[in-house]
Structures are given as structure tokens and as C-alpha cells.
Design an enzyme around this catalytic site. Structure first.
Site, PDB file in Angstrom:
ATOM      1  N   ASN A 268     -76.932 -52.641  48.375  1.00  8.05           N
ATOM      2  CA  ASN A 268     -77.160 -51.896  47.130  1.00  8.05           C
ATOM      3  C   ASN A 268     -77.319 -53.004  45.914  1.00  8.05           C
ATOM      4  O   ASN A 268     -76.229 -53.597  45.702  1.00  8.05           O
ATOM      5  CB  ASN A 268     -75.995 -50.988  47.003  1.00  8.05           C
TER       6      ASN A 268
ATOM      7  N   ILE B 224     -61.672 -51.284  47.634  1.00  8.55           N
ATOM      8  CA  ILE B 224     -61.000 -52.108  46.911  1.00  8.55           C
ATOM      9  C   ILE B 224     -61.726 -52.091  45.393  1.00  8.55           C
ATOM     10  O   ILE B 224     -61.502 -53.255  44.645  1.00  8.55           O
ATOM     11  CB  ILE B 224     -60.562 -53.460  47.287  1.00  8.55           C
TER      12      ILE B 224
ATOM     13  N   ARG C 146     -79.052 -59.005  53.999  1.00  5.56           N
ATOM     14  CA  ARG C 146     -79.665 -57.937  53.487  1.00  5.56           C
ATOM     15  C   ARG C 146     -78.616 -57.604  52.355  1.00  5.56           C
ATOM     16  O   ARG C 146     -77.405 -57.445  52.598  1.00  5.56           O
ATOM     17  CB  ARG C 146     -79.491 -56.978  54.645  1.00  5.56           C
TER      18      ARG C 146
ATOM     19  N   THR D 290     -74.445 -52.621  43.074  1.00 12.48           N
ATOM     20  CA  THR D 290     -72.897 -52.939  43.570  1.00 12.48           C
ATOM     21  C   THR D 290     -72.933 -54.571  43.962  1.00 12.48           C
ATOM     22  O   THR D 290     -71.860 -55.030  43.472  1.00 12.48           O
ATOM     23  CB  THR D 290     -72.303 -52.240  44.674  1.00 12.48           C
TER      24      THR D 290
ATOM     25  N   GLU E 192     -66.886 -62.369  47.630  1.00 11.15           N
ATOM     26  CA  GLU E 192     -66.037 -63.479  47.214  1.00 11.15           C
ATOM     27  C   GLU E 192     -67.022 -64.660  47.286  1.00 11.15           C
ATOM     28  O   GLU E 192     -66.463 -65.881  47.014  1.00 11.15           O
ATOM     29  CB  GLU E 192     -64.963 -63.754  48.607  1.00 11.15           C
TER      30      GLU E 192
END
Lengths: 332, 773
Positions: free
Chosen positions: B664, B479, B661, B667, B738
Site C-alpha cells: 500500500n 501498532i 512488493r 501506508t 524500520e
């Protein structure tokens, strides 16, 4: 979008001939308002006359002389906003253009078209609501509806839609004049302050232009106040938003004393609003906080808020005061 | 730029250096595809002979459709067919639930439940013809007076716990009234949040075609298995005959999670005219034909001792929903447990109005409810004359106050301390209006960000080939968050191959199912599932290598083997033998190992995978299990407010986040940054205006529904705080998609108070609230 005929005209005079005086023909330049409203089914022209080729002629030129500024109607907003003489000698014009819309729109939109930008009233822009401007006599949904963005000056019982532009306020403040061409009756000059009509009983008639009449140029007379001028635009976000309140101001000062003041207001009125009472209140006064506040009070004395837009009255006053104080501090 | 600012922008590089327990900032797999236009969104799928569909929607919010005059519309050249309730044969009603947005089922009858409800679908050879004809459909109604929302006559208030399975009880502990009576410091305040719409840049769309009795749907979807099941129900066909494909989604934020009725209507139209159909919904119709964040109201009461210990917390919420459906977010499940309060009392009410059914919108419960709680925390700090960070520290807790359940990890105060330092909080003068800079009033505020760690059952197939390449297949969803990339990273890490050697396939019901891309569960769920599949491959490979008659690993303990740098290795870092994958596979006499794996988080019902195959996600985590699983953060903002004209700007915002964790760092930062910007948006800009007489939305476009533009966002810093949590899931991942937009609005409201002395309790905060008459 409904089907329409499309033709191109090489000159503005040719465009006027091609258009005739039928009400179902529209001129199109940048199309930044018209094509939107056509897609929304709000405007339904049967014929478009594209005047963009005229941008290669005199209508696309900017001339700055000692006596004033002449802006061709087909000059793009971005070009005028970045013109060195406009920036230096008429900063209020450059700023009003620069603070409008987005760079992409400023690259497309013509100055003539910008003056005729139509209201952002959502009830006007959605065909399912009654709207006296779109459909005379159908009523005004904004009057008692969501009207945070609506006008508090120049309103009528038929319409409270605000004039959305910025550029026209700068021009009104500087006593600009538009030059037009008509198929019958020839060219004429209209003071910018007379160009737009307050809604009254006929909100569908927004300007004094006749059917088929086309703006060819805008002239701005030179004056001792044009260099000490600015445009202050207050909005919900820092860019790409319509004014909640705006002020175009120009001052001619003798030391700290006001010889002449020019004030026009945006975001709060149905037409580009010249605040002559405020100008009169300042003439001969020392330019200070008290004088600015008195001028702001005079400007908004006739304000008629309707619910959600009540905040615009104090906001407009503060906008005037801030603009005047900032203009006073300008290095010219 | 001051030296301070320079440091901040250096720290805020797009690809942050990974700290402990963080993965590399691998660039997005789809970055280039997207910026070059190569990525194909569902409405971009090329189809032959496609017909274009345009919706006609109602101009009233309540009543009945009495007549549709189609004569003018049908006369438009190019119009093929107009689907209405009179000819939509075979369209079944939808139930409201797990995978569907609403029970309101347009074209199955004439009832109008909300403004902008679908009443017809026009099909034409061109989009232009379809749109023109849609304008010319004349609908007549028997209109009834609608109730727009809070305070309107005719609404009905229902207790959530009586009507909603997901919220069977209101969390409570102890005696709140007694606690408040004996508290020397109390506050009693009300807050509200407005209607908001997701407005993903990619408009809603359905593109579909039939091959015999088999249907293929291209649609931006956060849950392809859910869409498959529900479109099949809507059409009364076998889900096995439906394929839903959604490889790239241009923003969703919850709006593309549950299926809306348009999907089946477009599919039915395609079957009826025997042509592929593409229907891209207009921006204005996106506001009314899909879900939205309902407006909420909150009543908060708190008591505290003079030294800042909270003795009682009461939170009652009200949420708007539609007449037929009981959609509720009930954020008290989180707020009741966020701090170590004494007594707690909560209650959630639904207020039924003549509106479409609301739905998930990024951090559905937390965004409104935590705004209220965190605003109240700031008000309590002011009442206590205490630093708001210290108030949080005093009430920080490792066990929640309702059931005494422990948090698996909670780095809230680590986040506060890191944010306070980066922001320079110690230089704050707490006096209202004390930090003025010329014509600008300056305010500083802070608030907690919090989001539950959700996970669901998932399935994935992973294949490792002798040449050292791998393929991961799972019907998870991209998304825009980086799902392709982090899933590839997980497989690459476990299989010891470069991330470039991993192909990831997502968003297709031909692949093993993954849950809805909701509740920020994708990374936690899918990485755990992929890890399980990879571990099965590792097991097979290691067993084969160790049990081989020859080769470097013969006779070794398989548990001592590892996959690294495209080969098997023994002895870890000690420098034991290694062998290339090609040789290991060669000895095994096989070309590839493929493993299908299922993974279920603790506490989900045993039939969760079967349900997932049948289009229903079961998410667990947060406060639902025996342990509290949450990610935390702290956000600090500076606002500048013009002393005269009162426009509010946010020149500076710092957010620190700990979420287990980090797969990345690039991102993750991107997600959190987007969240914080959305938080600013929610604080200062976003509001869907409703005409209360007609119960109709007015600003149905993104020129008047404002979100920040570049000029509004100046200095924004994201700091990732290292955290390890082995208890949440095998991947150790807490979702963070979120997290970033929770708390931001409260921090801004606190800063506005600090600057002006005005406490604004109703969002958005605008000039209107601050200008004095």
C-alpha cells in the site's frame, strides 16, 4: 495531587482579599505552570483562588497610548502577541510572546502568571532530588549534575536554575513596571528589573512579591527605541522549546550611531537579565560588528559556567551580536 | 516556493500513485476511528468498578529496599490496598528472553537494580487518590554507589559472543590488520550514540480483570501470545486461562514488544482485591519501568585504494546493558556485510551497569551501528576526495563478504540514483562551507538506509462467505503502521473481493497466533500467511467449480480459474466465463469456506509454530539464512546552520526506498516518512540525560526529551523504488517499518561536516558541538 480548596474571585482586588497572606494559598490563572507542578507534587497549595473571572474586567484589557502600553495581568499571551499596536510599536514584546510555548498554552496562560513561571530545572521538578529552591537547605543537585540548560549569570552557590520565560526579558529591556495589589499596604509599582530576585542564599524566594500580592497590570513606557526592537530566541528545535539563549534588544539609532540600546538576556540567567554593561558599551558607538561584539563580551564578562552549560557563554555572545545586527537592519 | 519545490511536493502526495509491483494507496481502515476517538485503546476498555493503580518507583539505582512506610499512604481516603514485596504472594520471577524485557522482578525481593524500579503498586478508587497515596509512600534504602554507564567505575565488560545465543560469533573475513597496513588511505575513528526512549504517545498501561480463575488483560502489546505466556508464568497459572487483547496500539517502536514485570503485578493486584484494575503509567515512570535504546560506542577502521575500493573494514561496538541481563543488538551482523569490503573484523562488547535492561527500539541494531558505518563512509570519501555516492557505487555488491552469500535483491544504487536526481545532488559543491546562503551555512549529505527482511512462522484463519464478504483472523498487531489495512488488501486481492468487504481481526489471543510485531516482519509474515489461507480457499472453490457436473467451469482445469470482482472467472483477461460467488457457493451447497493456515519461512526450525503458540517468536531472514534478505534505501539531506548562533535545521530531506512488493503506497510512505523524521530526531534531538553520580535519568518527560515538532520538518520527500523479489517470501514483501530511520543521522552528520568542516561523531549533534568559544 493533594486535595485543595478552590474558590473563584470576580476581581483581582477580591482575589487578594480571599487569599489573605497565608503561604499555602496560590492564585491560579491559566494554570499552565501551577497545575503541572501540583501533579508533580512539587507545589502543594492547600487553597487555590481562581482569578480567571477577572479577565472580563480591566485586568483583561490592552491599552496602547502615546505614553506607552498597558497590559492587564489577565490578558492571555496569545492575545497580546497578536495585538496590532504591540506588533508594530513593541515588536520585541510580540515576538517574545509568540516564540514562547505552544499556541494552546499561549491561549491559556495569563501575562501576569507568565512572569512568575517557575524554572524548568529537572532537579527542582522531581521531588526525589535535593533542591534548595524546593526544599531550602537540602542542597543543589544541578550544580555538579546535568546542567546543560542551567544559568551562567546571576547564579549562587545555592542555585543555578535558569529563569525559563521570554516575555519578561522583553519587558526588562523596555523598563516595564508591574502594578500590584495587596490586602495590606494597597497597590504598588515595581520595576520589572526589580521583580525577580537572584537566588543568593534564598533561592526559594523568587520575587519581591509579598504573600498574597497579585500583579494587576504591566506598563511599558514609550521610547524612541521600542519600534526598532526584536527578540531572538535560540533553541534546540524550531518551536515549542525553552531558550538556550535569547536576547531582547531595542535600539535608538542616529544614522548608524547608537543613541540608546536596551538589551536583556534569557535562557542563561537566573532572572530576566538586563545587560546594562553591554548597553553602556554601545552608547555613542557606530553600530557595527565590532561594537556588537564588544557589547556581547561586556554582557558575559561575569559568566560562570558549570560543566554542561559552558557552550552558553559563546552562544549568548553570538545571540547578542546577531540580535543587534538584525535590529540595526530593521525598517522602522 | 520555487518551481523545483513545487514538483517535489507534487511527487510527495500522501497517496502516491503505485508503480510496478505496488498496491493501491487504500486509506487506513482505522483512520476515521482514530481521528474521531472511536478506536478503543487498551486503557479505554470500559469496565465496571475498576480500581486505579499507580506505581511507586525507587529513587536509587542500586542497593536494597530496607523499609516501606505505608501509614500516610494508607490513610488517604479511597486507598484500597498497596502491593509490595511483603504481600505480593504468588508473584514468580521472570526470566529474560524472547517475550520478556528483563529478569529484574520487582516485588519478588528487595534488591534494587536500577533507578525508577517498581517498589509498590497503590490501588485506590480514583486515580487521584492513588497518585496522592503513591507520593506518600516512604521508602528507605540501603544504597550502594551505582555505575551509570560507559567510563563509570564498577562496570563490567563482556564479549557478546561469549554471553549471547543470538550472536554466537563476530563476523570476520581475511586479515584486517594486513589489509590496513597495505592500504594507502585509512581512517580510524570513534562514534557514539546516546540513551534514547521510545516515548510512544500512548503511555504504558495494564487493564485487567478476573472471571473465576480466568484472566483477561487489555494492554498495548506488540506480541499478545508472548504476553499471555509470560504473564501466566509470572502468576504461576496456565496460559490457557489468560486472554490478552490489544486491538489498537498508540505507538510502540519496540517498547511494547517484550512484556515488562508490571503486567503480572497489576494482574496479581486485581486478583487480590477482587476488582478490575487499570494502571496507566506516568510519562516519567515510562522512562524507567520499560526498555530503552542503550547508549553505544563504536570504533571503526577502514582502508581503501586511491580509486575507492575498500580493502578492509573493522567495527568494534560497545553497548550498555543491565547487570543481570545480556541484551545486545550487535549491529555488526549488518555492517560487516553491507559493502564488498576486502577483509573484515568485528567485535561486540556489552558493558554491564546499574541500569534497567535495555530493549528493542525501532531498527535496534541498524540505527546505532549503521550511523557509525555510514559516517565512516563519508569520512573515507572525504579522505579519498571522492563523491560519497560514488564510494558506495564502487563498493556495492550482490554477495556479502563474510560467507559469500548472495542478496536476493539489492536496489541500493537504484535508490541512490533516484534520490540524487530528486535532490539535485549534481549541483553540490563538495568544498566545505562552499554553499553558504547569507547568514546560513548550507551542507548536503547522504547515507545508506538498510534493514533486514525478517519473517516468522504465523497462523491465520480466513473465511469467505457466499455473499462475497471475507473475514481474516490472526493475532497480529496494529501498532499504527496500517496492519489492518494491508492484511485486508492481501485477502481482498487473493479472494477477488473489494477491500471494504474484508473484516480483519487482530490483537487477541483468541485468534490464531502471529509473531511479535518486531523486526518489521508483520507485513511479510502475515501477508504470506493470509495468502496461504486464501489460496487454500481458492483451491477448494476452484476444485468444486471444475469438478461440478454443470456450471460454466465444469470440466475445466482448476489451475486456469481465478477469483475476481466477487466471482470465479476462467480464461484470465481473455474474457472467459464468470460466475458470482453466490452461485458457485449455491451449487456447492455451502454458505462459507473457512481455512486455517500456517506459514513458515524457509530456514526456521520445524517447531516454530508450536513455539509461537507457546508465546515465542522465531524470526528468520536478514543475514541469518543462506541468502541475504535486506531492504535498502538512500537518504539525502540539506542542513542549514546559522553562521553565528549555530542552530541546525533540516529544510529538506529526500529518501528513496526499495523493499520488494509495496502492499500500500500510502501506508508505506507514511511509515518511511515517520522513520525519516525519527532519523532527524535521532541526529539532532533525542537524548536521555543521565545523572552520572546517581545513575538516574533526569529529563524524564517530553518537554525536555525533545523530538521534532512540525516547524522542524519542512520539505520531506519519500520515493518508492520498484523492486521485485520472489525469493524472500510468497508475498514478495520486505518489511519497511524500520527502514526509514536508518542512515538519516549519518546523512545529517555528513551534511553538518559539509557545511562547517566539523565532524561530529557523537549524537545528538547540537549547538554545543558547533559553537566556538
Amino acid at each position: 495531587m493533594r486535595p485543595f480548596q478552590y474558590e473563584r474571585a470576580d476581581t483581582l482586588e477580591g482575589a487578594v482579599k480571599a487569599a489573605g497572606t497565608g503561604g499555602a494559598t496560590q492564585f491560579i490563572a491559566g494554570g499552565t505552570t501551577l497545575s503541572d507542578l501540583m501533579k508533580l507534587d512539587v507545589m502543594r497549595p492547600e487553597r487555590l483562588v481562581d482569578v480567571n473571572p477577572a479577565a472580563g474586567g480591566p485586568a483583561g484589557r490592552i491599552e496602547a497610548t502615546k505614553s506607552g502600553l498597558r497590559l492587564g495581568a489577565m490578558v492571555r499571551m496569545a492575545e497580546a502577541a497578536e495585538h496590532p499596536a504591540v506588533k508594530t510599536d513593541y515588536p520585541v514584546i510580540a515576538q517574545a510572546l509568540q516564540l514562547a510555548a505552544s499556541q494552546q498554552i499561549r491561549n491559556m496562560a495569563s501575562l501576569g502568571g507568565n512572569l512568575l513561571q517557575r524554572t524548568r530545572c529537572e532537579y527542582f521538578r522531581q521531588v526525589s532530588w535535593p533542591c534548595n529552591k524546593r526544599e531550602p537547605g537540602s542542597g543543589c543537585a544541578a550544580m555538579d549534575g546535568v546542567n546543560r540548560l542551567h544559568a551562567v549569570l546571576g547564579t549562587s552557590d545555592a542555585c543555578i536554575a535558569s529563569y525559563p520565560g521570554d516575555f519578561a526579558q522583553a519587558l526588562v529591556a523596555l523598563d516595564a513596571v508591574v502594578e500590584t495589589v495587596r490586602e495590606k499596604g494597597g497597590a504598588r509599582r515595581i520595576a520589572l528589573s526589580d521583580l525577580h530576585r537572584p537566588p543568593g542564599d534564598t533561592p526559594q524566594v523568587e520575587t519581591v512579591l509579598e504573600p498574597g500580592e497579585l500583579i494587576t497590570a504591566i506598563t511599558v513606557p514609550a521610547g524612541p527605541w521600542t519600534r526598532r526592537s526584536l527578540y531572538l530566541k535560540i533553541r534546540d528545535r524550531d518551536s515549542y522549546a525553552f531558550a538556550l539563549a535569547s536576547a531582547a534588544v531595542a535600539l535608538d539609532l542616529d544614522g548608524e550611531v547608537v543613541r540608546e540600546a536596551r538589551i536583556a538576556l534569557g535562557g542563561i540567567a537566573t532572572v530576566p537579565w538586563r545587560a546594562r554593561e553591554a548597553e553602556a558599551a554601545l552608547r555613542g558607538k557606530t553600530m557595527d560588528e565590532a561594537a556588537a561584539t564588544a557589547a556581547a563580551e561586556a554582557a558575559l564578562a561575569g559568566a560562570q559556567p558549570r560543566g554542561d552549560n559552558a557552550f552558553k557563554v559563546p552562544l549568548a555572545k553570538q545571540t547578542i551580536v546577531r540580535a543587534l545586527m538584525d535590529a540595526k537592519r530593521m525598517e522602522t | 516556493m520555487s518551481p523545483d519545490q513545487k514538483t517535489a511536493s507534487d511527487r510527495n502526495a500522501a497517496a502516491p500513485e503505485p508503480k510496478r509491483n505496488m498496491g493501491r494507496p487504500v486509506p487506513r481502515y482505522d483512520a476515521r476511528l482514530k481521528v474521531t476517538g472511536e478506536a478503543r485503546y487498551p486503557a479505554d476498555e470500559p469496565l465496571n468498578n475498576v480500581a486505579h493503580g499507580v506505581l511507586v518507583t525507587s529513587d536509587i539505582a542500586r542497593g536494597r529496599l530496607t523499609r516501606l512506610d505505608l501509614s500516610e499512604a494508607q490513610a488517604i481516603p479511597g486507598v484500597i490496598e498497596i502491593l509490595t514485596h511483603e504481600n505480593a504472594d504468588g508473584l514468580h520471577r521472570l526470566e529474560f528472553g524472547n517475550g520478556t524485557a528483563t529478569s529484574i522482578s520487582p516485588l519478588t525481593d528487595t534488591r534494587i537494580w536500577h533507578d525508577g524500579q517498581i517498589v509498590a503498586l497503590v490501588l485506590a478508587d480514583s486515580f487521584e487518590a492513588a497518585r496522592e497515596a503513591a507520593y506518600r509512600v516512604k521508602a528507605e534504602y540501603e544504597a550502594e554507589k551505582p555505575s551509570a554507564g560507559f567510563g563509570a567505575p564498577g562496570t563490567e565488560t563482556v564479549l557478546a559472543k561469549d554471553a549471547v545465543k543470538s550472536h554466537k560469533e563476530d563476523p570476520a573475513a581475511g586479515d584486517l590488520e594486513a589489509a590496513l597496513r597495505s592500504s594507502p588511505v585509512t581512517i580510524d575513528v570513534e562514534y557514539s550514540t546516546p540513551t534514547q526512549h521510545h516515548n510512544p504517545i500512548e503511555l504504558f498501561s495494564t487493564t485487567c480483570f478476573w472471571t473465576g480463575d480466568r484472566l483477561t488483560v487489555y494492554e498495548p502489546s506488540q506480541f499478545v501470545y508472548g504476553f499471555r505466556e509470560n504473564v501466566a508464568k509470572q502468576l504461576g497459572i496456565d496460559p490457557e486461562k489468560v486472554r490478552v487483547v490489544s486491538r489498537f496500539i498508540g505507538g510502540a517502536f519496540g517498547s511494547k514488544g517484550p512484556m515488562t514485570p508490571r503486567t503480572g503485578i497489576v494482574a496479581l493486584a486485581s486478583r487480590r482485591i477482587g476488582r478490575p484494575v487499570r494502571c496507566v503509567v506516568s510519562r516519567a515512570q515510562c522512562f524507567t519501568t520499560a526498555t530503552y535504546r542503550a547508549e553505544t560506542r563504536h570504533h571503526i577502521r577502514m582502508g581503501a585504494t586511491p580509486d575507492g575500493k575498500i580493502t578492509g573494514f573493522g567495527h568494534e561496538g560497545w553497548e550498555i546493558t543491565s547487570r543481570p541481563d545480556s541484551y545486545v543488538v550487535a549491529g555488526t551482523d549488518t555492517t560487516a556485510r553491507l559493502y564488498g569490503y576486502g577483509a573484515v573484523w568485528t567485535r561486540v562488547n556489552m558493558v554491564k551497569a546499574d541500569r534497567n535492561t535495555p530493549g528493542y527500539m525501532r531498527s535496534p541494531p541498524e540505527t546505532p551501528y549503521v550511523f557509525a558505518l555510514e559516517s565512516a563512509m563519508d569520512e573515507l570519501a572525504v579522505a579519498l576526495k571522492m563523491d560519497p555516492v560514488e564510494l558506495r557505487r564502487i563498493n556495492d555488491t550482490m554477495t556479502e563478504p563474510i560467507g559469500g552469500k548472495p542478496y536476493t535483491s539489492r536496489s541500493l544504487m537504484e535508490c541512490y540514483d533516484a534520490a540524487a536526481e530528486a535532490f539535485g545532488w549534481s549541483k553540490r559543491d563538495p568544498a566545505v562551507g562552499a554553499m553558504r546562503d547569507g547568514d546560513w551555512l548550507i551542507g548536503w549529505g547522504c547515507a545508506t538506509a538498510v534493514y533486514p527482511t525478517n519473517m516468522g512462522a504465523g497462523a491465520a484463519r480466513v473465511r469467505l462467505t457466499a455473499d462475497g464478504t471475507a473475514r481474516v483472523q490472526t493475532a497480529a498487531h496494529e501498532i499504527g503502521t496500517g496492519a489492518y489495512t494491508v492484511i485486508g488488501q492481501m485477502a481482498a486481492e487473493r479472494l477477488g473481493v473489494p477491500v471494504e468487504a474484508v473484516v480483519v481481526e487482530l490483537g487477541d489471543t483468541e485468534l490464531p497466533p502471529a509473531p511479535v510485531a518486531g523486526g518489521s516482519n508483520t507485513t511479510a509474515t502475515v501477508c504470506s500467511t493470509v495468502l496461504t489461507a486464501c489460496d487454500a480457499i481458492r483451491g477448494k472453490l476452484f476444485h468444486a467449480a471444475a469438478s461440478a457436473k454443470d456450471g460454466p467451469f465444469a470440466g475445466r482445469d482448476p489451475a486456469t480459474l481465478d477469483l475476481r470482482d466477487g466471482g470465479v472467472t476462467a480464461g484470465g483477461d481473455a474474457g472467459g466465463p464468470t460466475e458470482k460467488l453466490a452461485d458457485v457457493f449455491g451449487r456447492m451447497g455451502t454458505g462459507a469456506i473457512e481455512e486455517y493456515a500456517e506459514w513458515m519461512p524457509e530456514g526456521v526450525p520445524p517447531d516454530s509454530l508450536r513455539k509461537l503458540y507457546n508465546g515465542s517468536s522465531t524470526l528468520k531472514g536478514g543475514s541469518k539464512g543462506d541468502k541475504m534478505m535486506y531492504a535498502f534505501g538512500a537518504e539525502f539531506v540539506e542542513v542549514r546552520i546559522n553562521a553565528r548562533t549555530r542552530e541546525i535545521r533540516v529544510p529538506r530531506i529526500v529518501g528513496t526506498f526499495a523493499a520488494g512488493r509495496i502492499m500500500n503506497t500510502r501506508t508505506a510512505r507514511s511509515q518511511l516518512m515517520g522513520g525519516m523524521i525519527w532519523g532527524i530526531s535521532s541526529a539532532l534531538h533525542e537524548k536521555t540525560e543521565i545523572d552520572r553520580r546517581a545513575a538516574r535519568y533526569v529529563n524524564k518527560n517530553i518537554s525536555e526529551y525533545l523530538v521534532p515538532v512540525n516547524a522542524d520538518i519542512e520539505q520531506l520527500e519519500v520515493i518508492l523504488v520498484p523492486e521485485e523479489d520472489k525469493a524472500v517470501n510468497p508475498a514478495g514483501v520486505k518489511g519497511l517499518g524500520e527502514l526509514g530511520n536508518v542512515g538519516t543521522a549519518a546523512a545529517i552528520a555528513a551534511a553538518v561536516y559539509h557545511a562547517t568542516g566539523k565532524r561530529i561523531r557523537d549524537l545528538p549533534i547540537r549547538i554545543d558541538d558547533l559553537i566556538s568559544a
